[in-house]
Scaffold this active site. Structure first.
Site, mmCIF file in Angstrom:
data_model
loop_
_atom_site.group_PDB
_atom_site.id
_atom_site.type_symbol
_atom_site.label_atom_id
_atom_site.label_comp_id
_atom_site.label_asym_id
_atom_site.label_seq_id
_atom_site.Cartn_x
_atom_site.Cartn_y
_atom_site.Cartn_z
ATOM 1 N N ARG A 167 -2.905 34.016 9.195
ATOM 2 C CA ARG A 167 -2.836 34.066 10.663
ATOM 3 C C ARG A 167 -1.407 33.996 11.228
ATOM 4 O O ARG A 167 -1.201 33.521 12.343
ATOM 5 C CB ARG A 167 -3.657 32.932 11.294
ATOM 6 N N SER A 216 -11.652 31.358 16.801
ATOM 7 C CA SER A 216 -11.407 30.051 16.186
ATOM 8 C C SER A 216 -10.267 29.342 16.913
ATOM 9 O O SER A 216 -9.208 29.927 17.128
ATOM 10 C CB SER A 216 -11.008 30.211 14.721
ATOM 11 N N GLU A 298 -4.860 27.779 16.154
ATOM 12 C CA GLU A 298 -4.819 29.218 15.858
ATOM 13 C C GLU A 298 -4.628 29.989 17.170
ATOM 14 O O GLU A 298 -3.913 30.983 17.228
ATOM 15 C CB GLU A 298 -6.107 29.679 15.166
HETATM 16 C C1 LIG Z 1 -15.221 36.036 19.872
HETATM 17 C C2 LIG Z 1 -13.929 36.092 19.091
HETATM 18 C C3 LIG Z 1 -13.978 36.232 17.699
HETATM 19 C C4 LIG Z 1 -12.784 36.287 16.954
HETATM 20 N N1 LIG Z 1 -12.868 36.437 15.598
HETATM 21 C C5 LIG Z 1 -11.731 36.552 14.868
HETATM 22 C C6 LIG Z 1 -11.794 36.753 13.450
HETATM 23 O O1 LIG Z 1 -12.842 36.839 12.843
HETATM 24 N N2 LIG Z 1 -10.633 36.859 12.785
HETATM 25 C C7 LIG Z 1 -9.424 36.780 13.404
HETATM 26 O O2 LIG Z 1 -8.399 36.906 12.729
HETATM 27 N N3 LIG Z 1 -9.344 36.588 14.736
HETATM 28 C C8 LIG Z 1 -10.464 36.471 15.479
HETATM 29 N N4 LIG Z 1 -10.371 36.276 16.846
HETATM 30 C C9 LIG Z 1 -9.055 36.092 17.478
HETATM 31 C C10 LIG Z 1 -8.398 37.372 18.007
HETATM 32 O O3 LIG Z 1 -9.349 38.371 18.281
HETATM 33 C C11 LIG Z 1 -7.356 37.920 17.020
HETATM 34 O O4 LIG Z 1 -6.312 36.993 16.800
HETATM 35 C C12 LIG Z 1 -6.751 39.235 17.507
HETATM 36 O O5 LIG Z 1 -6.013 39.799 16.459
HETATM 37 C C13 LIG Z 1 -5.847 39.067 18.732
HETATM 38 O O6 LIG Z 1 -5.562 40.364 19.243
HETATM 39 P P1 LIG Z 1 -5.220 40.590 20.782
HETATM 40 O O7 LIG Z 1 -4.956 42.024 20.974
HETATM 41 O O8 LIG Z 1 -6.278 39.998 21.644
HETATM 42 O O9 LIG Z 1 -3.868 39.769 20.895
HETATM 43 P P2 LIG Z 1 -3.422 38.696 22.025
HETATM 44 O O10 LIG Z 1 -4.388 37.550 22.041
HETATM 45 O O11 LIG Z 1 -3.188 39.378 23.310
HETATM 46 O O12 LIG Z 1 -2.042 38.204 21.412
HETATM 47 C C14 LIG Z 1 -2.023 37.487 20.193
HETATM 48 C C15 LIG Z 1 -0.588 37.514 19.640
HETATM 49 O O13 LIG Z 1 -0.276 38.845 19.243
HETATM 50 C C16 LIG Z 1 0.925 39.260 19.869
HETATM 51 N N5 LIG Z 1 0.816 40.701 20.151
HETATM 52 C C17 LIG Z 1 -0.236 41.389 20.647
HETATM 53 N N6 LIG Z 1 0.062 42.699 20.770
HETATM 54 C C18 LIG Z 1 1.342 42.846 20.327
HETATM 55 C C19 LIG Z 1 2.226 43.934 20.210
HETATM 56 N N7 LIG Z 1 1.875 45.191 20.565
HETATM 57 N N8 LIG Z 1 3.472 43.710 19.718
HETATM 58 C C20 LIG Z 1 3.859 42.467 19.355
HETATM 59 N N9 LIG Z 1 3.055 41.383 19.444
HETATM 60 C C21 LIG Z 1 1.813 41.578 19.931
HETATM 61 C C22 LIG Z 1 1.035 38.430 21.137
HETATM 62 O O14 LIG Z 1 2.394 38.298 21.546
HETATM 63 C C23 LIG Z 1 0.476 37.108 20.656
HETATM 64 O O15 LIG Z 1 1.487 36.402 19.976
HETATM 65 C C24 LIG Z 1 -11.542 36.219 17.608
HETATM 66 C C25 LIG Z 1 -11.496 36.110 19.018
HETATM 67 C C26 LIG Z 1 -12.683 36.039 19.753
HETATM 68 C C27 LIG Z 1 -12.609 35.949 21.252
#
Ligand SMILES: Cc1cc2nc3c(=O)[nH]c(=O)nc-3n(C[C@H](O)[C@H](O)[C@H](O)COP(=O)(O)OP(=O)(O)OC[C@H]3O[C@@H](n4cnc5c(N)ncnc54)[C@H](O)[C@@H]3O)c2cc1C
Length: 308
Positions: A167, A216, A298
């Site tokens: 992560r 999580s 996380e």
């Molecule tokens: C219901 C639910 C279930 C989930 N299940 C999982 C799972 O099974 N496994 C898992 O790993 N995660 C899970 N997650 C967490 C989440 O979906 C992941 O961490 C996902 O990868 C975050 O992506 P995001 O686009 O929403 O990023 P954001 O939440 O918007 O950002 C997260 C981080 O990524 C960075 N970031 C985003 N885009 C860029 C970019 N273009 N360039 C540089 N940095 C960037 C941001 O600066 C920040 O630090 C879950 C979330 C929810 C709500």
């Protein structure tokens, strides 16, 4: 906000962020920039005074933005950054493409990126967080990624540059990921789609997928292995130690540790970022007091608390 370069995309000052995150909380960003394309993003970053911080944001599925908001320019990629193309056993996807869309398109082309199907984020967030589930991580299928640096240069990043861990990754401050190439095992499209349907069903049975959450709350306690590879063991589950401390269903204001999955924190409708973060800190303290285990967040928490 002063001193912002001219752009072809959309630049909005003092933009609320709560509607851009899954938890629906948080104050405004000083500015929100939605670049039209790579060149627009490059020239903006090149011309933006270095003293102004930038925060790249995906679809906010792993974020708590604090109630006082973010003293930065938030960069959110949209159309222009969400293309998905499959060729051979490789998929090239824009950072704004949703993980679920990438998994589906890959499956259509007989490429197994099925683990991405149930993760609600974007490819940028998946890369940054080394997102994973069901034993596979983004690191396992990663070939390369491109990013625009804070100076406006386009750079190609290797797995070594990303330094994937559980992560976590290393990404230079202010760099914005714009796209990535993934390589997945070959699979039968019908079988891959069926597997994704089964995964979705399993999620709905075990996690509060209909509630406002950010997945999580805490990492599974490490101490076993933390390379971020699929052979990692994270046997000691955060939900178990939260349960053992009697905190399933615990509440603070409008925030609650979900009854359905005790490591999911939910906004029951009226939570502030302070409720959510405060509940998380309370859980960390009580888990430490009862088991000696220190839970690590996380969910990323960014921005400032509200000052009275
Ligand atoms: C219901 C639910 C279930 C989930 N299940 C999982 C799972 O099974 N496994 C898992 O790993 N995660 C899970 N997650 C967490 C989440 O979906 C992941 O961490 C996902 O990868 C975050 O992506 P995001 O686009 O929403 O990023 P954001 O939440 O918007 O950002 C997260 C981080 O990524 C960075 N970031 C985003 N885009 C860029 C970019 N273009 N360039 C540089 N940095 C960037 C941001 O600066 C920040 O630090 C879950 C979330 C929810 C709500």
């Amino acid at each position: 906000m002063k001193d912002l370069p001219g752009v072809r995309g959309r630049l909005t000052s003092d933009r609320a962020l709560n509607d851009l995150t899954w938890l629906r909380v948080g104050g405004p960003a000083d500015a929100l920039f939605q670049p039209a394309d790579i060149a627009d993003l490059q020239s903006f970053l090149r011309d933006l005074p270095l003293g102004i911080p930038v925060f790249p944001m995906g679809v906010g599925s792993n974020l708590i933005v604090r109630d006082g908001g973010l003293r930065a320019v938030v960069i959110r990629l949209g159309r222009g950054f969400n293309g998905i193309e499959a060729e051979g056993n490789r998929v090239t996807a824009g950072a704004a493409a949703l993980d679920a869309h990438v998994a589906r398109k890959a499956a259509d082309a007989g490429i197994d990126l099925t683990f991405l199907r149930t993760i609600p984020g974007s490819i940028g967030g998946a890369l940054r967080m080394n997102a994973g589930c069901y034993g596979s991580y983004t690191a396992d299928v990663f070939v390369s990624a491109r990013a625009v640096t804070r100076q406006g240069e386009v750079v190609t990043l290797s797995a070594d540059d990303m330094n994937f861990r559980y992560r976590q990754t290393d990404l230079p401050e202010g760099a914005v990921l714009i796209d990535a190439v993934f390589e997945g095992p070959e699979g039968d499209p019908a079988e891959l789609h069926a597997r994704m349907e089964a995964q979705l069903k399993k999620r709905d049975e075990t996690q509060p997928t209909k509630d406002r959450s950010a997945g999580s709350t805490f990492r599974n306690p490490a101490g076993f292995s933390s390379t971020g590879r699929a052979d990692d063991v994270h046997d000691l589950k955060a939900w178990k130690v939260i349960d053992q401390a009697g905190l399933r269903g615990a509440r603070r204001g409008g925030a609650q540790m979900s009854e359905k999955h005790s490591n999911f924190m939910i906004n029951t409708g009226t939570a502030t970022a302070a409720d959510l973060e405060g509940l998380g800190e309370e859980v960390r303290k009580k888990v430490y007091d009862s088991s000696g285990i220190t839970l690590e967040w996380e969910i990323m928490r960014v921005g400032e608390p509200l000052t009275e």
